[in-house]
Design a protein around this motif. Structure first.
Motif, mmCIF file in Angstrom:
data_model
loop_
_atom_site.group_PDB
_atom_site.id
_atom_site.type_symbol
_atom_site.label_atom_id
_atom_site.label_comp_id
_atom_site.label_asym_id
_atom_site.label_seq_id
_atom_site.Cartn_x
_atom_site.Cartn_y
_atom_site.Cartn_z
ATOM 1 N N ALA A 59 -36.019 26.765 -37.326
ATOM 2 C CA ALA A 59 -37.187 27.610 -37.087
ATOM 3 C C ALA A 59 -38.382 26.713 -36.786
ATOM 4 O O ALA A 59 -38.682 25.791 -37.539
ATOM 5 N N ASN A 61 -42.505 26.768 -35.521
ATOM 6 C CA ASN A 61 -43.725 27.530 -35.277
ATOM 7 C C ASN A 61 -44.050 27.452 -33.791
ATOM 8 O O ASN A 61 -44.014 26.375 -33.196
ATOM 9 N N ARG A 62 -44.388 28.587 -33.197
ATOM 10 C CA ARG A 62 -44.687 28.601 -31.769
ATOM 11 C C ARG A 62 -45.939 27.801 -31.432
ATOM 12 O O ARG A 62 -46.136 27.411 -30.284
ATOM 13 N N HIS A 132 -34.773 33.306 -30.847
ATOM 14 C CA HIS A 132 -35.268 34.612 -31.281
ATOM 15 C C HIS A 132 -36.638 34.425 -31.914
ATOM 16 O O HIS A 132 -36.795 33.635 -32.848
ATOM 17 N N ASP A 133 -37.637 35.121 -31.394
ATOM 18 C CA ASP A 133 -38.982 35.076 -31.967
ATOM 19 C C ASP A 133 -39.065 36.025 -33.150
ATOM 20 O O ASP A 133 -38.565 37.158 -33.086
ATOM 21 N N PHE A 134 -39.683 35.539 -34.210
ATOM 22 C CA PHE A 134 -39.939 36.391 -35.374
ATOM 23 C C PHE A 134 -41.212 35.885 -36.033
ATOM 24 O O PHE A 134 -41.312 34.703 -36.370
ATOM 25 N N GLY A 135 -42.170 36.770 -36.231
ATOM 26 C CA GLY A 135 -43.433 36.363 -36.834
ATOM 27 C C GLY A 135 -44.066 35.245 -36.024
ATOM 28 O O GLY A 135 -44.186 35.340 -34.802
ATOM 29 N N THR A 136 -44.424 34.160 -36.685
ATOM 30 C CA THR A 136 -45.086 33.026 -36.025
ATOM 31 C C THR A 136 -44.107 32.007 -35.460
ATOM 32 O O THR A 136 -44.518 31.037 -34.827
ATOM 33 N N HIS A 137 -42.809 32.205 -35.691
ATOM 34 C CA HIS A 137 -41.813 31.191 -35.354
ATOM 35 C C HIS A 137 -40.798 31.677 -34.313
ATOM 36 O O HIS A 137 -40.638 32.877 -34.099
ATOM 37 N N THR A 138 -40.116 30.701 -33.732
ATOM 38 C CA THR A 138 -38.922 30.954 -32.937
ATOM 39 C C THR A 138 -37.769 30.287 -33.663
ATOM 40 O O THR A 138 -37.884 29.132 -34.083
ATOM 41 N N VAL A 139 -36.688 31.014 -33.834
ATOM 42 C CA VAL A 139 -35.471 30.422 -34.380
ATOM 43 C C VAL A 139 -34.617 30.033 -33.182
ATOM 44 O O VAL A 139 -34.245 30.882 -32.366
#
Length: 176
Positions: A59, A61-62, A132-139
């Motif tokens: 994960a 952070n973008r 996959h983007d989720f919240g502030t991060h990309t996994v």
């Protein structure tokens, strides 16, 4: 039953506090940009995903500078740090120390030009197969294309572990 008397705090604050109590190994996620420059950051948010196919996830952070590099290149390496790498941890945790991250004596080059940390407990070189983007991060989900282990494996040192916002020492793994 005892009544809960703690003053209410935002969930994000208590969530962060709860995660500080989880011991986690530290890895450097690294990648190579189109010009051939290496980028990386320290993470505790990396894990194995599947044995078939061999895969890892991390994960990111973008807002982290490496995010766009992984996204564009489609590759990353996960380098599991040993205690002997503690001196590198600060450089990979602070953006103002970028010039101290990839000193030639600590790194070699793997497939696709990916950075491999010399003496890492393991280095997994991964091709991104999904994100996959989720919240502030990309996994980023990566299929493992190469694994580099210490030579000789019996000499494997203790992992670098993070707990309660600080590095902690652990005993070297027991060989069976």
């Amino acid at each position: 039953m005892t009544a809960h008397t703690e003053v209410s705090r935002p969930v994000s604050e208590t969530f962060r506090a709860s995660l500080r109590a989880v011991a986690a190994s530290v890895s450097v996620v690294a990648s190579r940009d189109g010009a051939g420059a290496w980028h990386g950051m320290a993470v505790t948010s990396a894990s194995s995903l599947s044995m078939e196919p061999p895969s890892m996830m991390v994960a990111v952070n973008r807002s982290a500078s490496i995010h766009s590099v992984i996204h564009a290149s489609g590759w990353f390496s996960l380098n599991l740090m040993a205690e002997c790498h503690a001196g590198l941890l600060e450089a990979f945790s602070r953006s103002d120390m970028r010039d101290r991250r990839f000193l030639v004596e600590h790194w070699s080059c793997g497939i696709e030009g990916l950075p491999v940390l010399n003496g890492a407990l393991s280095a997994h070189l991964c091709r991104v197969v999904a994100a996959h983007d989720f919240g502030t991060h990309t996994v980023f989900f990566g299929q493992v294309e190469d694994v580099i282990l210490p030579d000789p494996p019996a000499q494997s040192p203790a992992p670098l572990v993070w707990l309660n916002g600080a590095r902690v020492s652990v005993c070297a793994p027991v060989k069976t």
